[in-house]
Scaffold this active site. Structure first.
Site, mmCIF file in Angstrom:
data_model
loop_
_atom_site.group_PDB
_atom_site.id
_atom_site.type_symbol
_atom_site.label_atom_id
_atom_site.label_comp_id
_atom_site.label_asym_id
_atom_site.label_seq_id
_atom_site.Cartn_x
_atom_site.Cartn_y
_atom_site.Cartn_z
ATOM 1 N N GLY A 171 0.785 -1.222 0.000
ATOM 2 C CA GLY A 171 0.000 0.000 0.000
ATOM 3 C C GLY A 171 0.815 1.268 0.000
ATOM 4 O O GLY A 171 0.690 2.100 0.899
ATOM 5 N N TYR A 226 -13.980 -1.872 9.858
ATOM 6 C CA TYR A 226 -12.549 -1.548 9.815
ATOM 7 C C TYR A 226 -11.895 -1.871 11.151
ATOM 8 O O TYR A 226 -10.819 -2.479 11.202
ATOM 9 C CB TYR A 226 -12.384 -0.062 9.484
ATOM 10 C CG TYR A 226 -10.964 0.438 9.560
ATOM 11 C CD1 TYR A 226 -10.064 0.198 8.525
ATOM 12 C CD2 TYR A 226 -10.513 1.155 10.675
ATOM 13 C CE1 TYR A 226 -8.758 0.658 8.592
ATOM 14 C CE2 TYR A 226 -9.203 1.619 10.748
ATOM 15 C CZ TYR A 226 -8.334 1.367 9.712
ATOM 16 O OH TYR A 226 -7.042 1.823 9.785
ATOM 17 N N ILE A 228 0.230 7.081 4.546
ATOM 18 C CA ILE A 228 1.477 6.795 5.249
ATOM 19 C C ILE A 228 2.321 5.768 4.509
ATOM 20 O O ILE A 228 3.523 5.664 4.741
ATOM 21 C CB ILE A 228 1.225 6.330 6.700
ATOM 22 C CG1 ILE A 228 0.439 5.019 6.733
ATOM 23 C CG2 ILE A 228 0.508 7.406 7.505
ATOM 24 C CD1 ILE A 228 0.297 4.448 8.135
#
Length: 224
Positions: free
Chosen positions: A36, A203, A41
């Protein structure tokens, strides 16, 4: 930057920057894989590790966007060492292919950083029929890690970094419930989001799975 945490000293906290973490550290010769890295970040992690001298392998679904981000970092410092391997965490076949390619190309892996994650997916299920948030945030990373464990073990001292979130504290799971009830909520068959709150709950449950996975992995590798 130091504070007590469970009997150990925590050097960094949520406002710590990449520059502070990597200050004075030379990562030349280190090979680090990060999932990712096309935004958030993830790209900052890849960028700063590469600027510190590491060879960074970017594991992402989107090839075009990944290569564009790599070129942006190279404009900042032309000799940085970043590469790309396609890895769609929503597909276990793609995860296996990525792990095989990585192990074929590299003789060692010093660090694996499990960073990728999503909260409000475009579809409710992965190609394998898993609930998407659970499948991407946990199962895909779980599968990738287990496939790369032999390479990581042969690269000792190596590290596995599981990026979690304060969201893991917001699962709406009753701690006094049965194990079956807890597992059913942590591993949903299909996610049914009801606005932002429902998405954040799913999540949070996926990030709780990340925490439990990290704890189990630590115990197993430490032989405890």
């Amino acid at each position: 930057l130091k504070r007590e945490c469970g009997g150990r000293k925590r050097r960094f906290q949520r406002l710590t920057t990449c520059e502070q973490v990597l200050f004075g550290i030379n990562l030349s010769g280190k090979t680090i894989a990060v999932t990712g890295t096309t935004n958030g970040i993830g790209i900052e992690t890849a960028r700063h590790l590469a600027l510190a001298g590491a060879h960074v392998i970017c594991l992402n679904r989107n090839k075009e966007l990944s290569e564009r981000k790599i070129e942006e970092v190279k404009k900042e410092k032309p000799n940085v060492d970043l590469s790309f391997i396609q890895c769609d965490l929503a597909s276990l076949a793609s995860v296996r292919a990525a792990a095989e390619e990585l192990m074929e190309k590299y003789q060692k892996l010093d660090v694996l950083i499990l960073n990728a994650g999503l909260m409000m997916p475009p579809s409710h299920t992965t190609v394998d029929g898993l609930a998407t948030v659970f499948g991407v945030n946990h199962v895909g990373h779980f599968h990738l890690t287990t496939l790369l464990l032999p390479l990581l073990k042969s690269s000792v001292p190596a590290r596995i970094v599981v990026v979690s979130s304060e969201g893991h504290a917001h699962t709406e799971i009753n701690p006094r419930g049965s194990l079956e009830q807890k597992l059913a909520l942590l591993m949903p068959e299909i996610e049914e989001h009801v606005g932002m709150k429902g998405g954040f709950t799913q999540y949070g449950r996926s990030k709780m799975c990340n925490v439990l996975f990290a704890m189990k992995l630590h115990r197993d590798l430490e032989g405890k």
